[in-house]
Scaffold this active site. Structure first.
Site, PDB file in Angstrom:
ATOM      1  N   HIS A 116     -12.083  12.687   3.297  1.00 20.63           N
ATOM      2  CA  HIS A 116     -11.311  11.442   3.188  1.00 20.63           C
ATOM      3  C   HIS A 116     -10.901  11.051   4.601  1.00 20.63           C
ATOM      4  O   HIS A 116     -10.689  11.930   5.460  1.00 20.63           O
ATOM      5  CB  HIS A 116     -10.084  11.742   2.322  1.00 20.63           C
ATOM      6  CG  HIS A 116      -9.239  10.567   1.965  1.00 20.63           C
ATOM      7  ND1 HIS A 116      -8.365   9.984   2.861  1.00 20.63           N
ATOM      8  CD2 HIS A 116      -9.102   9.884   0.809  1.00 20.63           C
ATOM      9  CE1 HIS A 116      -7.738   8.984   2.255  1.00 20.63           C
ATOM     10  NE2 HIS A 116      -8.163   8.903   1.009  1.00 20.63           N
ATOM     11  N   ASP A 193      -7.321  20.128   3.177  1.00 21.75           N
ATOM     12  CA  ASP A 193      -6.778  18.938   2.534  1.00 21.75           C
ATOM     13  C   ASP A 193      -6.862  19.184   1.022  1.00 21.75           C
ATOM     14  O   ASP A 193      -7.940  19.144   0.433  1.00 21.75           O
ATOM     15  CB  ASP A 193      -7.630  17.728   2.965  1.00 21.75           C
ATOM     16  CG  ASP A 193      -7.373  16.484   2.115  1.00 21.75           C
ATOM     17  OD1 ASP A 193      -6.675  16.585   1.081  1.00 21.75           O
ATOM     18  OD2 ASP A 193      -7.897  15.424   2.476  1.00 21.75           O
ATOM     19  N   GLN A 196      -6.910  16.597  -3.623  1.00 22.46           N
ATOM     20  CA  GLN A 196      -7.604  16.600  -4.923  1.00 22.46           C
ATOM     21  C   GLN A 196      -7.719  18.013  -5.489  1.00 22.46           C
ATOM     22  O   GLN A 196      -8.307  18.198  -6.565  1.00 22.46           O
ATOM     23  CB  GLN A 196      -9.016  15.990  -4.775  1.00 22.46           C
ATOM     24  CG  GLN A 196      -9.023  14.568  -4.269  1.00 22.46           C
ATOM     25  CD  GLN A 196      -8.466  13.564  -5.271  1.00 22.46           C
ATOM     26  OE1 GLN A 196      -8.355  13.843  -6.459  1.00 22.46           O
ATOM     27  NE2 GLN A 196      -8.087  12.388  -4.791  1.00 22.46           N
ATOM     28  N   LYS A 219      -0.535  12.453  -6.926  1.00 30.71           N
ATOM     29  CA  LYS A 219      -1.801  12.750  -7.607  1.00 30.71           C
ATOM     30  C   LYS A 219      -1.635  13.904  -8.593  1.00 30.71           C
ATOM     31  O   LYS A 219      -2.570  14.269  -9.296  1.00 30.71           O
ATOM     32  CB  LYS A 219      -2.870  13.101  -6.569  1.00 30.71           C
ATOM     33  CG  LYS A 219      -3.231  11.925  -5.662  1.00 30.71           C
ATOM     34  CD  LYS A 219      -4.359  12.288  -4.750  1.00 30.71           C
ATOM     35  CE  LYS A 219      -4.510  11.333  -3.578  1.00 30.71           C
ATOM     36  NZ  LYS A 219      -5.076  10.039  -3.932  1.00 30.71           N
ATOM     37  N   CYS A 359     -12.264   5.621   0.793  1.00 30.16           N
ATOM     38  CA  CYS A 359     -11.759   6.127   2.086  1.00 30.16           C
ATOM     39  C   CYS A 359     -12.646   7.254   2.599  1.00 30.16           C
ATOM     40  O   CYS A 359     -12.153   8.253   3.150  1.00 30.16           O
ATOM     41  CB  CYS A 359     -10.309   6.595   1.977  1.00 30.16           C
ATOM     42  SG  CYS A 359      -9.182   5.285   1.553  1.00 30.16           S
TER      43      CYS A 359
HETATM   44  N1  PLP Z   1      -7.366  13.405   0.998  1.00 26.82           N
HETATM   45  C1  PLP Z   1      -7.998  13.184  -0.165  1.00 26.82           C
HETATM   46  C2  PLP Z   1      -9.155  14.065  -0.536  1.00 26.82           C
HETATM   47  C3  PLP Z   1      -7.586  12.148  -0.998  1.00 26.82           C
HETATM   48  O1  PLP Z   1      -8.219  11.922  -2.146  1.00 26.82           O
HETATM   49  C4  PLP Z   1      -6.493  11.345  -0.602  1.00 26.82           C
HETATM   50  C5  PLP Z   1      -6.057  10.200  -1.434  1.00 26.82           C
HETATM   51  O2  PLP Z   1      -6.828   9.559  -2.082  1.00 26.82           O
HETATM   52  C6  PLP Z   1      -5.857  11.632   0.593  1.00 26.82           C
HETATM   53  C7  PLP Z   1      -6.314  12.667   1.374  1.00 26.82           C
HETATM   54  C8  PLP Z   1      -4.693  10.846   1.056  1.00 26.82           C
HETATM   55  O3  PLP Z   1      -3.628  11.060   0.208  1.00 26.82           O
HETATM   56  P1  PLP Z   1      -2.289  10.175   0.326  1.00 26.82           P
HETATM   57  O4  PLP Z   1      -2.722   8.743   0.306  1.00 26.82           O
HETATM   58  O5  PLP Z   1      -1.509  10.565  -0.878  1.00 26.82           O
HETATM   59  O6  PLP Z   1      -1.622  10.563   1.596  1.00 26.82           O
END
Ligand code: PLP
Length: 405
Positions: A116, A193, A196, A219, A359
């Site tokens: 992401h 990260d 998910q 999430k 993203c």
């Molecule tokens: N990393 C992953 C794999 C994600 O799916 C997301 C959000 O869609 C993020 C990071 C960013 O999360 P947040 O927008 O809650 O900071």
């Protein structure tokens, strides 16, 4: 086992809504909404700051929530859980605070093709700023990290391997322990990260061996604006803070300052107590279902969805073929219908899916797509939701080709 739809006020109020966008954000159970309201009705004050009892109650609520969330994520040392707004802020914290202190010209930073942007751009920009090499590990044809390439990329000058637990765009579950092993073999740190991962898989932070694990509360059934990162104590203690202000301070002298202990050192300013309290209620709710059941339910739904989607003409599915190798995320395109048009057509039937690059533009380029449609499942989804998605896709397909033809 799925969670009763009646536990989720928004879903209960809209019985025909088919919500398949939990990878973007999850719906909230009543217990989370109630916990936030209860906090404001009984314990609201600025924590840490007041000598009076009410401020003590807010402080207790905040740190009690931290302990519950740390336990849920398998971390024995709750003070190494730093609250942030979410995964994005957590990865920026690591890249800015730890990164600028430890990564220098000539060093290497490794990420993967499936990241992401929140776990790609902070490392890309760090590498640019300090003159380090930024290397991207490519994927196999079925959307997994190419582990052989990763072993070659993680060279002696590598300082950090930053990777996702689960891909938000493909659903792929990565082998965290193996990636940690590769990073640690040459003395690099491994940052995960878990945006998910934490909502869907049992996270055993202490056993995983990873140096830091980031997550987003919204999430995992919690409110927006709260999340965090759990990291090894030694790493946090040796890292200079990156935001300065109230709460994170021990002493401020005219010429310099000293820092409070963990977790305060990385939590400058008034914290998001309602968010922490709401997220604690969310993890209690998930615990009540049991994360093994959350996972089993998702594997079952994903397997069913993959099989049903594959029966639609013109369906192109992305990511690993086996449901066991992925979380409840199914990314696809349908013949030559633009993903945005398709998601708009599904919306007419009350089916909420995400369309776009998720993203993950570097990933989209690699799979030669500008965008995909993504359906993502969580505890409140059922096979009937999959059936509604498939029926809606068939209708959209027929309508599109009637007009196109
Ligand atoms: N990393 C992953 C794999 C994600 O799916 C997301 C959000 O869609 C993020 C990071 C960013 O999360 P947040 O927008 O809650 O900071």
């Amino acid at each position: 086992m799925s969670a009763p739809r009646a536990d989720f006020p928004l879903l209960a109020a809209q019985p025909s809504l088919v919500y398949l966008d939990s990878a973007a954000t999850a719906q909230k159970p009543r217990v989370v909404i109630d916990a936030i309201r209860d906090y404001y009705e009984t314990a609201n004050a600025n924590p840490h700051r007041g000598a009076y009892k009410l401020s003590g109650a807010a402080t207790d609520a905040y740190h009690g929530a931290r302990r519950e969330i740390a336990r849920f994520l398998g971390a024995a040392d709750a003070d190494t859980l730093i609250f942030t707004r979410g995964t994005t802020e957590a990865m920026n914290l690591l890249a800015t605070a730890w990164g600028h202190q430890h990564v220098h010209r000539g060093d290497r930073v490794v990420v993967t093709r499936m990241e992401h942007h929140a776990n790609f751009v902070p490392w890309q920009q760090l590498a640019r700023d300090v003159g380090a090499e930024f290397r991207i590990c490519e994927l196999t044809d079925d959307g997994r990290i190419d582990m052989d390439q990763l072993r070659l990329l993680v060279t002696a000058n590598t300082k950090v391997v930053a990777f996702g637990h689960v891909s938000n765009a493909l659903g792929t579950i990565n082998d965290v322990r193996e990636i940690v092993k590769i990073a640690h073999a040459i003395g690099a740190v491994a940052f995960c990260d878990g945006a998910q991962g934490a909502p869907h898989l049992r996270v055993e932070f202490d056993a995983l061996g990873v140096d830091a694990y980031a997550f987003s509360g919204h999430k995992m059934l919690g409110p927006m604006g709260i999340g965090g990162v759990i990291a090894r104590r030694a790493l946090l203690e040796s890292t200079h803070p990156y935001q300065f202000g109230g709460d994170m301070i021990e002493f401020v002298f005219d010429g310099d300052s000293t820092w409070n202990t963990l977790p305060h050192k990385f939590e400058a300013g008034t914290p998001n107590v309602e968010g922490a309290v709401g997220l604690a209620a969310a993890v209690r709710y998930l615990d009540g279902i049991d994360m093994d059941n959350v996972r089993a339910h998702e594997v079952e739904l994903t397997r069913y969805a993959l099989a049903q989607l594959a029966t639609i003409d013109g369906m192109q599915l992305f990511g690993p073929a086996a449901a066991e190798a992925r979380s409840g995320v199914v990314s696809f395109n349908l013949s030559d219908i633009h993903p945005h048009d398709l998601s708009t057509m599904l919306d007419v039937d009350g089916v909420c899916v995400r369309a776009g690059h998720h993203c993950a533009q570097p990933l989209m380029r690699a799979i030669h797509q500008t965008a995909t449609v993504r359906a993502s499942f969580y505890v409140y989804n059922t096979a009937a939701d999959v059936d509604a998605l498939v029926a809606s896709l068939r209708r959209a397909h027929a309508r599109f080709h009637a007009h196109a033809g």
